[in-house]
Design an enzyme around this catalytic site. Structure first.
Site, PDB file in Angstrom:
ATOM      1  N   ASP A 480       0.582  -1.070   0.254  1.00 46.66           N
ATOM      2  CA  ASP A 480      -0.126   0.240  -0.031  1.00 46.66           C
ATOM      3  C   ASP A 480       0.844   1.568  -0.257  1.00 46.66           C
ATOM      4  O   ASP A 480       2.025   1.275   0.260  1.00 46.66           O
ATOM      5  CB  ASP A 480      -0.918  -0.396   1.124  1.00 46.66           C
ATOM      6  N   ASP A 550     -10.557   2.246  -3.251  1.00 49.35           N
ATOM      7  CA  ASP A 550     -11.510   1.841  -2.356  1.00 49.35           C
ATOM      8  C   ASP A 550     -12.581   1.644  -2.787  1.00 49.35           C
ATOM      9  O   ASP A 550     -13.234   1.558  -0.975  1.00 49.35           O
ATOM     10  CB  ASP A 550     -10.715   2.775  -1.308  1.00 49.35           C
TER      11      ASP A 550
HETATM   12  C1  DGJ Z   1      -5.851   1.849   2.123  1.00 50.06           C
HETATM   13  C2  DGJ Z   1      -6.290   0.593   0.685  1.00 50.06           C
HETATM   14  O1  DGJ Z   1      -6.704   1.248  -0.303  1.00 50.06           O
HETATM   15  C3  DGJ Z   1      -7.308  -0.194   1.394  1.00 50.06           C
HETATM   16  O2  DGJ Z   1      -7.666  -0.965   0.882  1.00 50.06           O
HETATM   17  C4  DGJ Z   1      -6.240  -0.464   3.198  1.00 50.06           C
HETATM   18  O3  DGJ Z   1      -5.613  -1.428   2.593  1.00 50.06           O
HETATM   19  C5  DGJ Z   1      -5.956   0.808   3.977  1.00 50.06           C
HETATM   20  N1  DGJ Z   1      -5.309   1.263   3.191  1.00 50.06           N
HETATM   21  C6  DGJ Z   1      -5.478   0.585   5.066  1.00 50.06           C
HETATM   22  O4  DGJ Z   1      -4.472   1.640   5.558  1.00 50.06           O
END
Ligand code: DGJ
Length: 730
Positions: A480, A550
């Protein structure tokens, strides 16, 4: 031969599949762009170059050594600034005397079988030399000794062309590069429109199609990563180009940092098209003997519309960008804990979910953020990559063992480029983050960015991530990246070289990712940056899976996935079925609709299965079983977009097996409409003379009927209607 040189005319014809790209070495001196488009025979290439350049009368008697006061009428393959071309240059520099004037002249070229590798940055590859041919076109500025090599590689099967540039200081004084783009191309006639993938977090890759006008049309990133806002991809099309017909040129940059993609139409509507590292916040000191390499640009032309353009990109990115073992393997159905538990979990809670997951057929359980340091919320611990004992008393090893015992793989989240000010790492090394001395360090999600231009920082991160990966049976990693670069400054460079940082960061990132992924060749790596903020070909080279957004609401994902598919292959794009009401939009959609939206991509689940009823769990189990039965087709087939959610209320797409033996098609109608007109979906990519049998009801229909009459959609009322068909060739 896919690259032919015609010395008498000074022409170079790059051609393969349905594509031609032609360069003219004007007066043996200047490589000029002649044509890029549908394939033409060599003899016509000779004829075309006779066609006059603008102001022919004036330039007829011009000798190469004359001052080229008419440069702005020339279609340069790699333009510079400082004499009489007033458009934006591809190469902009300052020599030791502070001058920008550069006169690049052709010195020769070499045609090479295969594709030479680009060092330190990802690029496309070929497996045998017969797959591709490369030309290195050499130019030099006699005064400064600067040497520029343009690399063109053409892939035999698709006519896909890659371009990149190598700049070497062959003189004896330093020069500073201010702009060094990967590709520049002057189209005589501007295409009509530009398509871009724009958005923000939770709304990535929305298609924007705009008319090109006199002046500049551009997109870029200045955020240190490729960004949610603009993806490093543009398509150039004619007014009548659709998914299935017309000229479509896709240009994509294999790069994960600041970029620019621009089209500059001059007063005659000729268009200069350029792609590369954003010159804003960039400079590079090139000492005598040094070489600078640009990232690679990928150019996909199709005379058969946007689907044709996308399919060539999908084929290249899926099979000739990512190199690892997961390239050809079927991808496991996963369950991710993020929306299921966020930071609030323990070993026992995860195992409760894992048991349900195993029962419904999930193959991989991914533990997302929150497993390390004191990470009970997003305010701390990034950089402290050791297990949070208070949540996981049996460690990662204990958890992985218990999950493996249920027959599932275990995967883990990391955010390796970041550091929380509230962490042991920051307390030990407060100067390891990107910052400017005596200025406030802007926090974003309570975190700062590690300075990956520094080898000691990179080494520390490689070692700490590797030691976690060695500590347990971890078979998947989600990588990430949740902030953008601010206060771009580094202690590793002198003041006059601070503008090198943003590119050096990207090179450092590739170094870290390369070392970690090659050390664990069997681990499946997934790329994520607050959703799809860094879904670009640079990352795809290491990450066979990418989290596009997301926003897990199924209806919203129709647009996100439709736009994403313009450039990126569905198998490299993950899509999760999530809870209802949805976490981001609070919308409620049927489970079947949510499943159908995720199916054509890379299926996963991101919800607490313990909150589902027995009936819902049964449906999930059926979905997973059905998905597995068509997984090879869905993940490795040819993807066609059929109905566009940006221009109408419906979405449809389909995947055809590469050997044409079967296909699956999907239709979605998110919103019910009163007394709606009949809807039919015309399919694509089938053999008109073949017959196909509907797997569910045995109905046999010809390819011609399916593509021309189309499938009639059931008449329904109610929102969130979706339909899926699976046909096999008989
Ligand atoms: C942002 C990501 O896009 C999410 O899927 C998740 O992993 C969160 N970060 C976790 O902090």
């Amino acid at each position: 031969m896919p690259i032919t040189y015609m010395p008498a005319e000074g022409l170079i014809h790059i051609s393969a599949a349905d594509v031609s790209y032609i360069i003219h070495i004007y007066r043996g001196c200047y490589p000029l762009h002649v044509y890029y488009g549908k394939r033409v025979p060599d003899e016509d290439v000779r004829w075309y170059v006779e066609a006059p350049y603008r102001r022919k009368k004036l330039i007829e008697n011009l000798q190469p050594d004359d001052t080229m006061f008419l440069r702005e009428f020339f279609p340069f393959e790699y333009p510079t600034y400082g004499t009489s071309d007033f458009r934006k240059p591809a190469l902009d520099l300052r020599d030791a005397a502070g001058s920008c004037v550069t006169d690049l002249r052709y010195t020769g070229h070499e045609i090479i079988p295969g594709k030479p590798a680009l060092k330190g940055m990802p690029s496309l590859y070929c497996e045998t030399d017969g797959e591709a041919t490369t030309m290195r076109l050499d130019m030099q500025d006699a005064k400064s000794g600067l040497k520029v090599a343009l690399y063109y590689t053409v892939f035999e099967k698709t006519g896909l062309i890659t371009r990149r540039t190598e700049i070497a200081n062959g003189g004896d004084t330093p020069v500073t590069l201010k702009s060094a783009l990967s590709v520049s191309m002057d189209f005589k006639h501007a295409p009509y429109e530009m398509i871009q993938l724009s958005g923000t977090a939770l709304r990535e890759h929305h298609i924007v199609r705009r008319k090109l006008e006199c002046g500049e049309t551009s997109i870029d990133s200045t955020r240190g990563i490729s960004s949610h806002q603009q993806n490093p991809f543009i398509a150039l099309v004619q007014q009548d180009t659709t998914e299935t017909q017309g000229d479509a040129y896709g240009l994509s940059l294999v790069y994960s940092g600041n970029f620019v993609a621009r089209v500059e139409c001059d007063m005659y509507m000729s268009a200069r098209v350029q792609l590369g590292i954003n010159p804003f916040m960039f400079s590079w000191l090139l000492n005598p003997g040094d070489t600078f390499e640009t990232p690679e640009a990928v150019m996909s032309y199709s005379p058969n519309g946007l689907n044709g353009m996308s399919q060539k990109l999908h084929d290249a990115f899926r099979t000739r960008l990512y190199r690892g073992v997961w390239r050809d393997r079927e991808r496991p159905v996963l369950l991710n804990t993020w929306e299921a538990a966020y930071f609030d979990f323990t070993h026992d809670k995860i195992m409760e979910m894992a048991r349900k997951a195993a029962k419904v057929g999930v193959e991989l359980l991914v533990l997302d953020d929150g497993w390390f340091g004191h990470r009970d919320n997003d305010r701390s611990s990034l950089g402290d990559w050791y297990v949070a004992q208070h949540k996981l008393p049996h460690g990662l090893d204990g958890l992985a063992r218990d999950i493996n015992a249920l027959g599932m793989k275990f995967g883990l989240w990391f955010e390796p480029e970041m550091i929380s000010p509230e962490s042991d790492l920051y307390r030990a090394h407060p100067d390891w983050c990107i910052h400017v001395e005596d200025r406030k360090r802007s926090e974003w999600r309570h975190q700062l960015m590690l300075d990956f231009s520094r080898p000691e920082v990179r080494n520390y991160i490689v070692e700490s991530v590797c030691s976690v990966l060695e500590s347990a049976n971890i078979e998947y990693v989600k990588w990430d990246c949740n902030r953008r670069m601010t206060e771009p400054g580094t202690c590793s460079l002198p003041p006059e070289r601070q503008d090198e940082l943003m590119h050096r960061y990207v090179l450092g990132l590739y170094d870290v990712v390369e070392r970690i992924t090659s050390h664990f060749p069997n681990i499946l790596f997934e790329n994520c940056a607050s959703g799809g903020a860094r879904m670009d070909p640079g990352m795809l080279a290491y990450f066979p899976q990418n989290w596009a957004s997301d926003d897990s609401d199924a209806e919203a994902r129709l647009k996100i996935q439709y736009g994403t598919s313009l450039c990126y292959p569905p198998v490299m794009t993950t899509s999760h079925v999530s809870i209802c009401p949805n976490e981001q939009l609070k919308r409620t959609e049927p489970l079947s609709f949510r499943g159908h939206v995720a199916f054509p991509f890379n299926l996963g689940y991101e919800l607490n299965l313990c909150r589902l009823s027995e009936e819902e769990l049964c449906e999930v189990a059926q979905q997973i079983e059905q998905y597995k039965s068509m997984r090879a087709l869905v993940q490795h087939g040819r993807f066609y977009r059929l109905l566009d959610p940006f221009s109408g209320p419906h979405t449809a797409w389909m995947t055809v097996a590469e050997d044409g033996s079967e296909f699956v098609a999907w239709f979605y109608k998110p919103e019910a409409m009163p007394e709606e007109a009949y809807i039919n979906v015309r399919l694509a990519g089938l053999d008109p003379d073949a017959h196909y049998e509907n797997v569910d009801n045995g109905q046999v229909i010809s390819g011609a009927a399916l593509m021309n009459m189309g499938l009639i959609i059931d008449w329904t009322v109610g929102d969130d209607f979706s339909q899926m068909w699976h046909f096999k060739r008989v």
